[in-house]
Design a protein around this motif. Structure first.
Motif, PDB file in Angstrom:
ATOM      1  N   UNK A  72     -14.642   1.012  -0.572  1.00  0.00           N
ATOM      2  CA  UNK A  72     -15.225   2.501  -0.821  1.00  0.00           C
ATOM      3  C   UNK A  72     -13.906   3.291  -1.032  1.00  0.00           C
ATOM      4  N   UNK A  73     -13.031   3.172   0.190  1.00  0.00           N
ATOM      5  CA  UNK A  73     -11.972   4.053   0.205  1.00  0.00           C
ATOM      6  C   UNK A  73     -10.875   3.679  -1.172  1.00  0.00           C
ATOM      7  N   UNK A  74     -10.542   2.297  -1.525  1.00  0.00           N
ATOM      8  CA  UNK A  74      -9.758   2.057  -2.526  1.00  0.00           C
ATOM      9  C   UNK A  74     -10.523   2.633  -3.937  1.00  0.00           C
ATOM     10  N   UNK A  75     -11.978   2.146  -4.106  1.00  0.00           N
ATOM     11  CA  UNK A  75     -12.635   2.655  -5.143  1.00  0.00           C
ATOM     12  C   UNK A  75     -12.446   4.114  -5.517  1.00  0.00           C
ATOM     13  N   UNK A  76     -12.310   5.087  -4.673  1.00  0.00           N
ATOM     14  CA  UNK A  76     -12.466   6.511  -4.675  1.00  0.00           C
ATOM     15  C   UNK A  76     -10.878   7.157  -4.776  1.00  0.00           C
ATOM     16  N   UNK A  77     -10.037   6.194  -4.800  1.00  0.00           N
ATOM     17  CA  UNK A  77      -8.535   6.621  -4.862  1.00  0.00           C
ATOM     18  C   UNK A  77      -8.442   7.206  -6.453  1.00  0.00           C
ATOM     19  N   UNK A  78      -7.779   8.390  -6.439  1.00  0.00           N
ATOM     20  CA  UNK A  78      -7.455   9.081  -7.848  1.00  0.00           C
ATOM     21  C   UNK A  78      -6.006   8.783  -8.401  1.00  0.00           C
ATOM     22  N   UNK A  79      -5.982   7.724  -9.146  1.00  0.00           N
ATOM     23  CA  UNK A  79      -4.724   7.286  -9.637  1.00  0.00           C
ATOM     24  C   UNK A  79      -4.033   8.281 -10.495  1.00  0.00           C
ATOM     25  N   UNK A  80      -4.868   8.936 -11.194  1.00  0.00           N
ATOM     26  CA  UNK A  80      -4.046   9.992 -12.043  1.00  0.00           C
ATOM     27  C   UNK A  80      -3.423  11.135 -11.315  1.00  0.00           C
ATOM     28  N   UNK A  81      -4.146  11.639 -10.310  1.00  0.00           N
ATOM     29  CA  UNK A  81      -3.595  12.719  -9.672  1.00  0.00           C
ATOM     30  C   UNK A  81      -2.657  12.410  -8.531  1.00  0.00           C
ATOM     31  N   UNK A  82      -3.133  11.045  -8.040  1.00  0.00           N
ATOM     32  CA  UNK A  82      -2.261  10.578  -6.634  1.00  0.00           C
ATOM     33  C   UNK A  82      -0.943   9.953  -7.120  1.00  0.00           C
ATOM     34  N   UNK A  83      -1.052   9.236  -8.320  1.00  0.00           N
ATOM     35  CA  UNK A  83       0.254   8.421  -8.593  1.00  0.00           C
ATOM     36  C   UNK A  83       0.695   7.449  -7.832  1.00  0.00           C
ATOM     37  N   UNK A  84       1.861   7.375  -7.430  1.00  0.00           N
ATOM     38  CA  UNK A  84       2.643   6.134  -6.409  1.00  0.00           C
ATOM     39  C   UNK A  84       1.805   6.539  -4.970  1.00  0.00           C
ATOM     40  N   UNK A  85       1.393   7.322  -4.542  1.00  0.00           N
ATOM     41  CA  UNK A  85       0.590   7.368  -3.289  1.00  0.00           C
ATOM     42  C   UNK A  85      -0.791   6.564  -3.679  1.00  0.00           C
ATOM     43  N   UNK A  86      -1.389   6.965  -4.406  1.00  0.00           N
ATOM     44  CA  UNK A  86      -2.682   6.139  -4.766  1.00  0.00           C
ATOM     45  C   UNK A  86      -2.495   4.857  -4.906  1.00  0.00           C
ATOM     46  N   UNK A  87      -1.418   4.308  -5.474  1.00  0.00           N
ATOM     47  CA  UNK A  87      -1.110   2.951  -5.870  1.00  0.00           C
ATOM     48  C   UNK A  87      -0.551   2.276  -4.539  1.00  0.00           C
ATOM     49  N   UNK A  88       0.090   2.938  -3.380  1.00  0.00           N
ATOM     50  CA  UNK A  88       0.579   2.420  -2.373  1.00  0.00           C
ATOM     51  C   UNK A  88      -0.669   2.236  -1.388  1.00  0.00           C
ATOM     52  N   UNK A  89      -1.419   3.239  -1.666  1.00  0.00           N
ATOM     53  CA  UNK A  89      -2.866   3.119  -0.698  1.00  0.00           C
ATOM     54  C   UNK A  89      -3.616   1.869  -1.171  1.00  0.00           C
ATOM     55  N   UNK A  90      -3.725   1.817  -2.430  1.00  0.00           N
ATOM     56  CA  UNK A  90      -4.660   0.677  -3.043  1.00  0.00           C
ATOM     57  C   UNK A  90      -4.020  -0.840  -2.297  1.00  0.00           C
ATOM     58  N   UNK A  91      -2.630  -0.699  -2.334  1.00  0.00           N
ATOM     59  CA  UNK A  91      -2.205  -2.213  -1.839  1.00  0.00           C
ATOM     60  C   UNK A  91      -2.318  -2.167  -0.404  1.00  0.00           C
ATOM     61  N   UNK A  92      -2.118  -1.068   0.255  1.00  0.00           N
ATOM     62  CA  UNK A  92      -2.404  -1.080   1.639  1.00  0.00           C
ATOM     63  C   UNK A  92      -3.875  -1.556   1.795  1.00  0.00           C
ATOM     64  N   UNK A  93      -4.769  -0.951   1.287  1.00  0.00           N
ATOM     65  CA  UNK A  93      -6.218  -1.265   1.531  1.00  0.00           C
ATOM     66  C   UNK A  93      -6.481  -2.506   1.377  1.00  0.00           C
ATOM     67  N   UNK A  94      -6.040  -3.136   0.201  1.00  0.00           N
ATOM     68  CA  UNK A  94      -6.174  -4.703  -0.176  1.00  0.00           C
ATOM     69  C   UNK A  94      -5.676  -5.477   1.092  1.00  0.00           C
ATOM     70  N   UNK A  95      -4.411  -5.367   1.392  1.00  0.00           N
ATOM     71  CA  UNK A  95      -3.855  -5.992   2.200  1.00  0.00           C
ATOM     72  C   UNK A  95      -4.821  -5.802   3.777  1.00  0.00           C
ATOM     73  N   UNK A  96      -5.210  -4.691   4.042  1.00  0.00           N
ATOM     74  CA  UNK A  96      -5.987  -4.804   5.306  1.00  0.00           C
ATOM     75  C   UNK A  96      -7.094  -5.376   5.101  1.00  0.00           C
ATOM     76  N   UNK A  97      -7.920  -5.355   3.915  1.00  0.00           N
ATOM     77  CA  UNK A  97      -9.176  -6.217   3.518  1.00  0.00           C
ATOM     78  C   UNK A  97      -8.769  -7.790   3.741  1.00  0.00           C
ATOM     79  N   UNK A  98      -7.641  -8.063   3.359  1.00  0.00           N
ATOM     80  CA  UNK A  98      -7.219  -9.558   3.437  1.00  0.00           C
ATOM     81  C   UNK A  98      -6.831  -9.822   4.911  1.00  0.00           C
TER      82      UNK A  98
END
Length: 132
Positions: A72-98
């Protein structure tokens, strides 16, 4: 009737679910993210406790909850406004899930606690941002 049966079996869990629903309904965007972090870290702490005590059902329930919150946290990231921060958080959340899924295979709660500690840093940043 099924709801009443569930209520009688585990009134504490029913209370927690009602409390969470109430807090969620009243939360705005940033408050909802903070609430998700709190629920996520709680799920990981309980999963750690359950892993240490071979409580497989509880561990499974909390792992499911933690991974759902991470999605849910990853799905609600705003990649347009968040840019590199959103991308970093997406990678972080995926790593945490793993890490959570890998921890679920074993019976050592330390791996769950390690993920919770990593998430605490970001949760703390959310709390500070909301207080500012």
């Amino acid at each position: 009737m099924a709801y009443a049966s569930a209520l009688l079996r585990d009134p504490a869990r029913t209370y927690r679910d009602i409390d969470l629903a109430g807090r969620t309904a009243a939360a705005d965007g940033p408050a909802l993210v903070q609430l998700l972090y709190e629920e996520l870290m709680q799920a990981l702490r309980v999963a750690a406790w359950a892993a240490d005590r071979d409580q497989y059902t509880t561990k499974s329930e909390r792992v499911t909850r933690a991974t759902a919150i991470l999605f849910a946290l990853e799905a609600n990231l705003d990649f347009e406004r968040g840019g590199s921060v959103s991308q970093a958080l997406a990678r972080f959340y995926a790593g945490c899930r793993k890490q959570v899924v890998e921890a679920a295979i074993g019976s050592n709660g330390d791996r769950f606690r390690a993920v919770a500690a990593e998430l605490e840093e970001i949760a703390g940043a959310w709390r500070q941002a909301r207080a500012a």
